[in-house]
Design an enzyme around this catalytic site. Structure first.
Site, PDB file in Angstrom:
ATOM      1  CB  CYS A 113      -0.947  -0.013   1.191  1.00  0.00           C
ATOM      2  SG  CYS A 113      -2.054  -1.441   1.117  1.00  0.00           S
ATOM      3  CG  HIS A 259      -3.528   2.977   1.473  1.00  0.00           C
ATOM      4  ND1 HIS A 259      -3.888   2.534   0.230  1.00  0.00           N
ATOM      5  CD2 HIS A 259      -3.695   1.921   2.321  1.00  0.00           C
ATOM      6  CE1 HIS A 259      -4.258   1.264   0.321  1.00  0.00           C
ATOM      7  NE2 HIS A 259      -4.140   0.872   1.568  1.00  0.00           N
ATOM      8  CG  ASN A 289      -6.680  -1.566   0.456  1.00  0.00           C
ATOM      9  OD1 ASN A 289      -5.955  -1.110  -0.422  1.00  0.00           O
ATOM     10  ND2 ASN A 289      -6.226  -1.922   1.645  1.00  0.00           N
TER      11      ASN A 289
END
Ligand code: COA
Length: 332
Positions: A113, A259, A289
């Protein structure tokens, strides 16, 4: 001073939209549970065989068009992914072939990420050093083919979505715009808190066995609480580090782009920093995500929707597997 600037952004999500309701047919879960715990309402999954390089090609062509450039104007590709198309070579090589630009370097980075900010840091250094003038920085993920789409894997499977987003980065000589700083961190003591164990070269004599497949060791595993707690601590910390290094305060930030891991984490981070949600990017509701693609996907939408204007200060921040965490300040 030479600076690394954003010249154009592009994105691509596959056509197949998967709502929480659809997941209830595949595992024991509910729309309410997922929305309440994560803020996610839907995500996109590739509809058929489609690797990260294909998603990335669509996003790259859009980013190049928005920058007014051709593939041949690019002199380096950096691609961040945790879901490589094949074990080797890197997905950047497959993307390069698709774009028809042989000869330039094609680099894969593996920072989950935090991949986009790690890649931005590398691109920024190369551009300021004069090594490359125009870099394609890509975040591309195909999660859906790697998830345990069953009740056993529901804690992870409900979180992730497929997408690619791309930034064309260039050198700007002498202007105010561009990347002001990047701060990168990792703590490998927590490598197994969020990981895929197999296949792995440390397994002998083969990297994966039928038994490992039966045990589901090729699926992502996560200690959700541990990840949540660390993300809620590390993200504000690395944002404060970024602000301090630039002599700025949170009031100077026009847009914070965290993020997109979980809406609750985003809100916790914003509260700790004292920044109103109007100045915090959030699109997790629609995409889930998307790991390395999540920050550039937010940037793409913010610019498209007029939430990011020339001269704005934007701060990017990430936390993910590794653990890795990072931040960047950019004068847009
Ligand atoms: N649907 C329904 N129930 C689920 C579920 C799902 N999709 N996933 C897990 N559950 C169950 C668990 O099995 C558990 O059941 P039990 O109490 O009978 O054991 C219960 O819900 C509570 O699970 P718990 O893990 O305590 O929930 P939580 O409040 O910690 O939320 C996450 C789970 C995954 C949403 C949360 O931990 C999280 O978001 N962590 C960070 C994840 C992340 O951001 N990862 C990516 C980082 S880049």
């Amino acid at each position: 001073m030479k600076r690394c600037v954003f010249l154009g952004l592009g994105h691509y999500v596959p056509e197949r939209r998967v709502t929480n309701q659809e997941l209830t047919a595949l595992m024991e879960t509910t729309d309410e549970w997922i929305v309440e715990r994560t803020g996610i309402r839907q995500r996109y999954w590739v509809p058929h065989e489609m690797g990260g390089s294909e998603l990335a090609e669509h996003a790259a062509r859009e980013a190049l068009a928005r920058a007014g450039l051709e593939p041949g104007d690019i002199d380096c590709i950096i691609l961040a992914t945790l879901s490589p198309e094949h074990t080797f070579p890197g997905t950047a090589c497959f993307l390069q072939a698709r774009l028809g630009i042989p000869g330039i370097p094609a680099v894969d980075i593996r920072n989950q990420c935090s991949g986009f900010i790690y890649g931005l840091s590398i691109a920024d250094a190369w551009i300021r050093a004069g090594q490359y003038r125009r870099i394609l920085l890509v975040g591309a993920e195909v999660h859906s083919t790697g998830l345990d789409i069953s009740t056993r894997g529901r804690d992870v499977a409900c979180l992730f979505g497929d997408a690619a987003a791309v930034a064309v980065l260039g050198a700007d000589d002498g202007g105010e715009r561009g990347v002001l700083s990047t701060h990168l961190h990792a703590d490998g003591r927590f490598a197994k808190a969020l990981w895929i164990e197999a296949p792995g070269s440390r397994f002998h004599p083969l990297r994966i066995s039928h038994q490992m497949l039966d045990e589901g060791r090729h699926f992502p595993k996560m200690n959700g609480r541990q990840v949540f707690t660390a993300a809620a601590q590390r993200m504000p910390e690395v944002i404060r580090e970024c602000l301090k290094a630039n002599g700025l305060t949170i009031d100077d930030v026009a847009l914070l782009v965290p993020h997109q891991a979980n809406q609750r984490i985003t809100e916790l981070v914003a509260r700790q920093l004292g920044i109103p949600m109007e100045r915090v990017a959030s699109n997790i509701e629609r995409y889930g995500n998307t790991t390395a693609a999540s920050i550039p996907l937010c940037l793409y939408e913010a610019e498209r929707d007029g939430r990011l204007r020339p001269g704005d200060l934007v701060v990017l921040a990430s936390f993910g597997a590794g653990f890795t965490w990072a931040s960047a300040a950019v004068r847009w």
